[in-house]
Design an enzyme around this catalytic site. Structure first.
Site, short mmCIF file in Angstrom:
data_model
loop_
_atom_site.label_atom_id
_atom_site.label_comp_id
_atom_site.label_asym_id
_atom_site.label_seq_id
_atom_site.Cartn_x
_atom_site.Cartn_y
_atom_site.Cartn_z
N HIS A 127 22.84 -0.44 25.03
CA HIS A 127 23.56 -1.61 25.53
C HIS A 127 25.02 -1.61 25.09
CE1 HIS A 127 19.35 -3.70 25.46
NE2 HIS A 127 19.46 -2.78 26.41
N HIS A 149 18.59 -5.02 34.44
CA HIS A 149 18.57 -4.48 33.08
C HIS A 149 18.30 -2.98 33.09
CE1 HIS A 149 18.53 -4.58 28.76
NE2 HIS A 149 17.51 -3.74 28.82
N HIS A 188 14.43 5.45 29.45
CA HIS A 188 15.29 6.25 28.58
C HIS A 188 14.95 7.74 28.62
CE1 HIS A 188 17.11 2.62 27.18
NE2 HIS A 188 15.97 2.15 26.71
#
Length: 307
Positions: free
Chosen positions: A82, A240, A267
């Site tokens: 982030h 997101h 990820h």
């Protein structure tokens, strides 16, 4: 020419908070850094070999968050995605990130507060060095057994598509963008991480989610959102995933020019597409300084067909 020159922050800025998974407090200092240095993490609580480049080759773990490690020492840093998204979303190329523990603070679970911190520091244009661009030359694709798939295609303009599929109340959500990454970031930077309540106990047994709460994550139980004020946007879940993708792709060290098509990204597969892209010189071309006179509106993601 400012849009093709490298950038850093204008002044130092410090913040601190609790890590989402470790539950430990971490104090972070963002420091302006010199041209061509890239994004670097520094563990100030470790005396030797404490620098960790923000580079996909240093990813040591991609389970629920992205972890980077200096393989010459015990220095690692996790949940970096982030903050990295906020750095790239603000078009920053060079920065040193000092941390006194192993996990970047969760703050509100999105890039919203990171964005405010960076804007408080300001942006400094570095007039002596061009930005580093990488052009996708050949279609590359990765997929996994869980149904995730990411494809990079050559494109004269930056494009991004993302589709996710989860149990209700998320269901299937998709977004499609045809504009620069920095503009896409503005649409997704306040989207929070999320999880299902039934998975929290499993995460805690694995030593994760120790710092998680309704203040830094969306939690779903029995098809309902537990957060008092609900969602910030009906597409917050897929937004997101786009935010995570922006943060993970920052580990490629270049500003990407191409089209991204992501189905159920995460990820691990975000790491895989970088590995696949850089696995062969046939897949990409690095824009060198001599070619900047061929670039048209590169700040908006548009390039000439001559490159």
């Amino acid at each position: 020419m400012n849009n093709v020159m490298q950038k850093t922050i204008a002044k130092e800025v410090t913040f601190e908070g609790k890590g989402l998974h470790s539950g430990q407090n971490c104090k972070v200092r963002l420091i302006p850094y010199h041209e061509d240095s890239g994004i670097l993490f520094k563990r100030v609580d470790i005396l030797e070999d404490n620098i960790i480049p923000a580079d996909f080759k240093y990813i040591s773990n991609s389970n629920l968050c992205t972890t980077l490690k200096n393989y010459n020492s015990e220095a690692n840093i996790f949940t970096v995605e982030h903050l990295l998204a906020a750095i790239k979303g603000n078009d920053i190329d060079n920065i040193l990130i000092e941390c006194n523990s192993a996990e970047i603070p969760a703050l509100d679970g999105s890039a919203l507060e990171f964005d405010s911190i960076i804007k408080k520091a300001g942006i400094h244009h570095q007039a002596n060095s061009f930005k580093k661009y990488i052009i996708v030359k050949k279609k590359v694709t990765v997929n996994n057994k869980y149904g995730s798939k990411i494809t990079l295609n050559p494109s004269s303009e930056f494009k991004l598509k993302c589709l996710i599929k989860f149990p209700e109340p998320i269901g299937q959500q998709s977004l499609e963008f045809n504009k620069p990454l920095t503009e896409i970031y503005k649409d997704v930077f306040n989207s929070r991480t999320f999880c299902f309540f039934k998975d929290i106990e499993k995460m805690k047994k694995n030593g994760l989610a120790k710092g998680g709460s309704l203040k830094n994550a969306i939690v779903i139980r029995n098809k309902e959102i537990l957060n008092e004020n609900g969602l910030r946007d009906k597409n917050e879940f897929v937004k997101h995933k786009v935010l995570d993708l922006i943060g993970d792709l920052a580990l490629g060290n270049y500003n990407l020019i191409g089209a991204i098509d992501a189905i159920c990204p995460g990820h691990e597969i975000n790491k895989s597409i970088l590995e696949k892209l850089f696995s062969s010189y046939d897949n990409y071309k690095i824009l060198d300084e001599k070619q900047y006179d061929l670039v048209s509106k590169i700040g908006t993601g548009l390039v000439t067909s001559n490159i």
